[in-house]
Design a protein around this motif. Structure first.
Motif, PDB file in Angstrom:
ATOM      1  N   GLN A  61       0.819  -1.205   0.000  1.00  0.00           N
ATOM      2  CA  GLN A  61       0.000   0.000   0.000  1.00  0.00           C
ATOM      3  C   GLN A  61       0.853   1.256   0.000  1.00  0.00           C
ATOM      4  N   GLY A  64       2.299   1.794  -3.507  1.00  0.00           N
ATOM      5  CA  GLY A  64       1.288   2.286  -4.437  1.00  0.00           C
ATOM      6  C   GLY A  64       0.910   3.732  -4.173  1.00  0.00           C
ATOM      7  N   VAL A  65       0.769   4.087  -2.892  1.00  0.00           N
ATOM      8  CA  VAL A  65       0.422   5.474  -2.538  1.00  0.00           C
ATOM      9  C   VAL A  65       1.546   6.421  -2.947  1.00  0.00           C
ATOM     10  N   PHE A  67       3.670   6.035  -5.392  1.00  0.00           N
ATOM     11  CA  PHE A  67       3.647   6.171  -6.846  1.00  0.00           C
ATOM     12  C   PHE A  67       2.558   7.158  -7.277  1.00  0.00           C
ATOM     13  N   GLY A  68       1.366   6.996  -6.723  1.00  0.00           N
ATOM     14  CA  GLY A  68       0.271   7.902  -7.086  1.00  0.00           C
ATOM     15  C   GLY A  68       0.512   9.327  -6.631  1.00  0.00           C
ATOM     16  N   ASP A  69       1.050   9.495  -5.422  1.00  0.00           N
ATOM     17  CA  ASP A  69       1.333  10.845  -4.918  1.00  0.00           C
ATOM     18  C   ASP A  69       2.383  11.547  -5.770  1.00  0.00           C
ATOM     19  N   PHE A  71       3.098  10.933  -8.986  1.00  0.00           N
ATOM     20  CA  PHE A  71       2.838  10.927 -10.426  1.00  0.00           C
ATOM     21  C   PHE A  71       2.719  12.337 -10.999  1.00  0.00           C
ATOM     22  N   TRP A  72       2.064  13.222 -10.273  1.00  0.00           N
ATOM     23  CA  TRP A  72       1.862  14.587 -10.784  1.00  0.00           C
ATOM     24  C   TRP A  72       2.816  15.595 -10.142  1.00  0.00           C
ATOM     25  N   SER A  73       3.809  15.112  -9.412  1.00  0.00           N
ATOM     26  CA  SER A  73       4.687  16.042  -8.681  1.00  0.00           C
ATOM     27  C   SER A  73       5.595  16.853  -9.602  1.00  0.00           C
ATOM     28  N   PRO A 335       5.753  12.155 -15.797  1.00  0.00           N
ATOM     29  CA  PRO A 335       4.934  11.726 -14.654  1.00  0.00           C
ATOM     30  C   PRO A 335       5.396  10.389 -14.067  1.00  0.00           C
ATOM     31  N   GLY A 339       6.600   9.576 -10.152  1.00  0.00           N
ATOM     32  CA  GLY A 339       6.180   8.441  -9.330  1.00  0.00           C
ATOM     33  C   GLY A 339       7.350   7.624  -8.846  1.00  0.00           C
TER      34      GLY A 339
END
Length: 482
Positions: A61, A64-65, A67-69, A71-73, A335, A339
């Protein structure tokens, strides 16, 4: 008929040519057969880093979090680098630039001198803008190929036009790593906490960095000249079946009254004048080196220059439209790099350390202060062949590179230069960044890779030696936090 013409042009012409052409063909065929699109390598890097984070104990978890956090950084930086490519193209195809190309094409007196001249222009332009270097140098090679008094090898000239991207661009103003480190607002906060702010004065404007540029320039010019076939061994654009018609940027007349502003320079003049007020304020109230270090300022200057040189809004917009395809790799890959950076730095086992620290400890363990620049240079060059990022890869490498540099007391700005110098090396044989230039030239990667591979053979030992030999001349300073 065109395939027959090209086949005849590439037919063996002597023993030396046979060896060079066979080597180029084998390298290119191998790459074309076994290497997928560069996006796939970025995607594979995501999977590998995720598995690495899991291997050091990070929960699924948390990985995955992260990576998602992340992605748009990098959205601000992604947009900034896309504008670098767009503004460079727009300036290079403007009418004044076209006239400058026609004038420059009259200067060389020999075929071999023409190839070296293209290389010199490519390298010089790359220090200001890598996109301008690719497009302008490609158009210069086309203009030289039109001269009937020069039997210039068009393949060698095409390879020479690529030398800025393959040798020096990352040591200049459009270096993504140097720009990123000099702009705290563009850095992910997790990375900023590790590296701090590293201004241009500690990276591309170091005397040691500029010495590297000079050495690489001389070496590149000599190799470009000596490796260019001359006389009957040369293969012209016509023999390769390449059309040398001008790239169509001509304007049609407006057909509706509402279009008159698109074809009038009025709006352009007003916007440029307004922009000049801001530029004047920026450069008179700040240190000029700090001002140009700001990527937003850098892009703003080149966008205004593109508007001014294209003069009419419709022509400017046409040039922008033609430039957009060159940004596809940046827009879709950056992106993923964001991630990856978060998984490296934030996905840790409970009470443990993230993957970036494990990697930093590994490089500290296998390196000494003296060997670190050479070890990291080789590693970064190899990774760069699989992940051709135009600089975005620094987001992946920076956390553990800088941590290792701090532990070994290696100059942090030189660590950025190590990355920059090594970043360009794989470009010499990886077709990814050749694509915009090859489109301008009307060539294929295998037409030029034999010449760029020859450059690579000399550049690798030269770059690694300078990274190692110049590092002891610099003193370590702790990171500077904003």
């Amino acid at each position: 008929m065109e395939q027959v013409t090209r086949a005849k042009a590439l037919a063996p012409q002597g023993t030396a040519g046979n060896a060079l052409e066979r080597t180029a063909g084998r390298v290119t065929r191998w790459a074309e057969n076994w290497f997928p699109d560069a996006y796939i390598f970025a995607a594979i890097a995501v999977v590998v880093v995720a598995l690495g984070a899991l291997a050091v104990g990070a929960p699924v978890q948390r990985v995955g979090v992260a990576f998602g956090d992340g992605f748009w950084s990098l959205i601000p930086f992604t947009m900034q680098m896309a504008v670098v490519a767009i503004s460079g193209y727009v300036v290079a195809v403007s009418p004044p630039a076209s006239k400058a190309i026609a004038w420059l094409a009259r200067l060389p007196r020999t075929a071999r001198g023409a190839v070296m001249f293209v290389a010199f222009v490519s390298i010089g332009a790359s220090l200001f803008n890598w996109a301008i270097s690719l497009v302008f140098s490609g158009l210069l090679a086309r203009a030289l190929a039109r001269r009937t008094d020069l039997r210039m090898d068009y393949r060698a000239a095409g390879a020479a036009a690529y030398l800025g991207m393959g040798a020096t661009w990352a040591l200049g103003l459009s270096s993504a790593a140097a720009q990123l480190q000099a702009n705290p607002d563009s850095l992910p906060k997790t990375l900023l906490a590790i590296t701090g702010v590293i201004p241009f004065s500690e990276t591309i404007f170091l005397p040691q960095s500029m010495l590297m540029v000079a050495a690489l320039t001389v070496a590149s010019l000599v190799i470009a000249g000596l490796s260019a076939p001359v006389g009957e061994r040369a293969r012209t654009a016509q023999e390769l079946g390449v059309s040398l018609d001008d790239i169509d940027m001509k304007l049609e007349k407006p057909v509706r009254p509402g279009e008159w502003l698109e074809y009038s320079p009025l709006v352009t003049v007003l916007i440029v004048l307004l922009g000049l007020v801001w530029i004047g304020h920026e450069f008179t109230t700040k240190n000029p080196l700090l001002a140009i270090s700001n990527l937003n300022t850098y892009n703003f200057v080149f966008i205004l220059l593109g508007m001014l040189l294209n003069w009419r809004p419709r022509r400017f917009l046409n040039a922008v439209a033609k430039s957009v395809p060159s940004t596809a790799g940046v827009l879709i890959q950056f992106p993923l790099y964001g991630g990856i950076a978060f998984m490296l730095t934030k996905a840790a086992a409970p009470g443990g350390v993230p993957l970036s620290e494990h990697l930093a400890h590994f490089f500290v363990a296998i390196s000494t202060q003296g060997a670190f620049p050479a070890v990291m240079g080789v590693y970064s060059a190899v990774l760069g062949f699989f992940v051709p990022s135009g600089g975005g890869k620094w987001i992946i490498e920076a956390p553990y590179v800088i941590e290792a540099a701090k532990a070994l007391h290696v100059h942090l700005g030189w660590s950025v230069t190590v990355y920059n110098a090594a970043e360009a090396l794989p470009n010499l044989i990886n077709p990814f960044w050749m694509l915009p230039l090859l489109g301008v030239l009307g060539l294929r990667a295998k037409d030029v890779v034999g010449f760029t591979f020859t450059q690579l053979i000399v550049h690798v030992p030269l770059v690694v030696f300078m990274l190692w030999a110049l590092a002891p001349t610099l003193s370590y300073h702790p990171p500077v936090m904003p």
